[in-house]
Design an enzyme around this catalytic site. Structure first.
Site, PDB file in Angstrom:
ATOM      1  N   ARG A   1      21.988  91.263  94.262  1.00  0.00           N
ATOM      2  CA  ARG A   1      23.005  90.209  94.220  1.00  0.00           C
ATOM      3  C   ARG A   1      22.470  89.000  94.977  1.00  0.00           C
ATOM      4  O   ARG A   1      21.412  89.071  95.608  1.00  0.00           O
ATOM      5  CB  ARG A   1      24.383  90.666  94.722  1.00  0.00           C
ATOM      6  CG  ARG A   1      24.469  91.685  95.807  1.00  0.00           C
ATOM      7  CD  ARG A   1      24.084  91.237  97.198  1.00  0.00           C
ATOM      8  NE  ARG A   1      24.663  89.967  97.583  1.00  0.00           N
ATOM      9  CZ  ARG A   1      24.131  89.148  98.463  1.00  0.00           C
ATOM     10  NH1 ARG A   1      22.971  89.452  99.057  1.00  0.00           N
ATOM     11  NH2 ARG A   1      24.696  88.014  98.783  1.00  0.00           N
TER      12      ARG A   1
ATOM     13  N   ALA B   1      22.471  84.627  94.090  1.00  0.00           N
ATOM     14  CA  ALA B   1      22.045  83.927  92.869  1.00  0.00           C
ATOM     15  C   ALA B   1      20.525  83.929  92.642  1.00  0.00           C
ATOM     16  O   ALA B   1      20.068  84.300  91.548  1.00  0.00           O
ATOM     17  CB  ALA B   1      22.605  82.500  92.879  1.00  0.00           C
TER      18      ALA B   1
ATOM     19  N   ARG C   1      26.003  88.308  84.956  1.00  0.00           N
ATOM     20  CA  ARG C   1      26.951  87.698  85.901  1.00  0.00           C
ATOM     21  C   ARG C   1      27.009  86.204  85.584  1.00  0.00           C
ATOM     22  O   ARG C   1      25.965  85.572  85.421  1.00  0.00           O
ATOM     23  CB  ARG C   1      26.536  87.930  87.367  1.00  0.00           C
ATOM     24  CG  ARG C   1      26.818  89.360  87.832  1.00  0.00           C
ATOM     25  CD  ARG C   1      26.655  89.493  89.339  1.00  0.00           C
ATOM     26  NE  ARG C   1      27.831  89.035  90.069  1.00  0.00           N
ATOM     27  CZ  ARG C   1      27.858  88.896  91.397  1.00  0.00           C
ATOM     28  NH1 ARG C   1      26.775  89.164  92.124  1.00  0.00           N
ATOM     29  NH2 ARG C   1      28.957  88.494  92.015  1.00  0.00           N
TER      30      ARG C   1
ATOM     31  N   ASP D   1      25.810  79.239  94.582  1.00  0.00           N
ATOM     32  CA  ASP D   1      25.557  79.915  93.310  1.00  0.00           C
ATOM     33  C   ASP D   1      25.310  78.926  92.179  1.00  0.00           C
ATOM     34  O   ASP D   1      24.564  79.209  91.240  1.00  0.00           O
ATOM     35  CB  ASP D   1      26.725  80.843  92.964  1.00  0.00           C
ATOM     36  CG  ASP D   1      26.660  82.078  93.841  1.00  0.00           C
ATOM     37  OD1 ASP D   1      27.137  82.013  94.992  1.00  0.00           O
ATOM     38  OD2 ASP D   1      26.078  83.088  93.404  1.00  0.00           O
TER      39      ASP D   1
ATOM     40  N   LYS E   1      30.351  81.973  97.370  1.00  0.00           N
ATOM     41  CA  LYS E   1      31.238  83.106  97.639  1.00  0.00           C
ATOM     42  C   LYS E   1      32.627  82.646  98.048  1.00  0.00           C
ATOM     43  O   LYS E   1      32.768  81.717  98.844  1.00  0.00           O
ATOM     44  CB  LYS E   1      30.616  83.966  98.742  1.00  0.00           C
ATOM     45  CG  LYS E   1      31.394  85.204  99.135  1.00  0.00           C
ATOM     46  CD  LYS E   1      31.771  86.097  97.975  1.00  0.00           C
ATOM     47  CE  LYS E   1      30.598  86.553  97.154  1.00  0.00           C
ATOM     48  NZ  LYS E   1      30.996  87.162  95.857  1.00  0.00           N
TER      49      LYS E   1
END
Ligand code: MRU
Length: 357
Positions: A52, A54, A95, A245, A256
């Protein structure tokens, strides 16, 4: 100079025909590596957040495409390209919010399936996909060191800084973006303490940032997300540094969930709010953060704690994984190229060149 005590660590290891990922769902209690040669398993690992952050997702996505190429190697050239592009579409959908995944996969397709590809054998294309993935991985690591150097200069001597989620080595090719800035500033003795928010609901701060920083010998205090305001109001924090991200052309930043609240609190209390990210996180095709797709994850992540149900039966929950911080709250955006300041429409467009093909 103080040592950050950090051997170069990457959460992703390429073994030539397989990919190894440190399973971030099991950290910090267990250090388990997941190995696969199947690109579909890499997609699953991205969705389930074994990998996880980016930039790390982008690197894993690139290796996934190289693995897909290996699987398809030997198929007739036209079919190979078509099926590789289909695999690329599947990988990019794993994602949605982070810019780096689609950026990395598209970079491989552009560079390795270019105009001359009909003259190349599928084996040659696979070799190119592999070497381009390795190059992208190494580049991310070296860019993070540059981000660290640019960003550290912004941190006043003797600062206590706050970070959210995990934008460290675990979230990247190594060293980290926000934690890259923090590592460099710590080595320069600018930082005396880091406050890490625990980052509900998946606890990337408590599990991952706390793990990384303690391994590096950086003095760290873990706080609940909701105590940040009180710390800022009391003057305990001289700067906030977070990752990103996706960053739109006007400087709006998706990161986040909880980042926006921190940025508003920072403005209210006069604390500078810095975003650290490689230029591969910029998405200048978006005029504002309104256009960013925000991932919604399973309600269970909110209804449970450490896989045990904590909420009453029948209650509804919402689990938006990211939020958008308007550029007006961002003091500066630190990339490997430069420190960009408002107006971002102008300063970020100057960086666009760095990210071309
Ligand atoms: O859901 P996650 O853990 O992938 O979210 C990670 C973040 O929001 C990070 O801050 C961001 O990806 C930057 S990582 C260098």
């Amino acid at each position: 100079m103080r040592s950050a005590g950090f051997p170069e660590f990457s959460p992703i290891i390429w073994r030539g025909d397989s990919l190894n990922l440190i399973d971030q769902t099991r950290l910090p209690l267990e250090e388990v590596w997941f190995e696969t040669s199947d690109y579909r398993e890499v997609i699953r690992a991205i969705k389930e957040m074994l990998v996880r952050g980016a930039p790390a997702i982008g690197i894993a996505g690139a290796y996934a495409l190289a693995l897909a190429g290996m699987e398809l190697s030997g198929t007739a050239n036209g079919d190979f390209s078509e099926r590789l592009c289909e695999a690329a579409r599947e990988i990019k959908a794993a994602r949605p919010t982070g810019a780096n995944l689609a950026w990395a996969v598209d970079r491989l397709l552009t560079r390795c399936l270019g105009a001359q590809s009909t003259a190349q054998s599928t084996e040659e294309i696979v070799a190119d996909l592999t070497s381009e993935s390795v190059a992208l991985h190494e580049e991310d690591l070296s860019f993070n060191h540059r981000i660290g150097r640019h960003g550290a200069r912004l941190i006043p001597w003797g600062s206590q800084v706050l970070t959210h989620c995990n934008a460290g080595a675990l979230a990247t090719g190594g060293y980290g973006t926000a934690l890259g800035v923090i590592r460099t500033a710590w080595s320069d003795q600018r930082i005396t303490r880091v406050f890490a928010t625990e980052t509900r609901p998946l606890l990337q701060g408590a599990r991952l940032t706390a793990w990384e920083l303690s391994q590096s010998g950086i003095d760290t205090t873990l706080i609940t997300d909701s105590s940040a305001g009180q710390l800022l109001r009391r003057g305990f924090v001289q700067a906030i540094v977070v990752g990103a991200d996706r960053i739109a052309a006007n400087g709006d930043v998706a990161n986040k969930v909880g980042t926006y609240s921190l940025a508003v609190l920072a403005k209210e209390t006069g604390v500078p709010f810095y975003v650290a990210a490689p230029t591969s996180t910029l998405d200048l095709s978006l005029s504002s953060g309104e256009e960013i797709t925000i991932e919604e994850r399973s309600q269970d992540e909110v209804l449970q704690f450490a896989s045990r149900r904590t909420a009453p039966p029948g209650i509804d929950a919402m689990n938006v994984a990211f939020d958008v911080t308007p550029g007006r709250y961002v003091t500066a955006i630190v990339t490997e190229q430069a420190v960009s300041r408002p107006p971002y429409l102008k300063s970020l467009s100057r960086l666009a060149e760095a990210n071309v093909g």
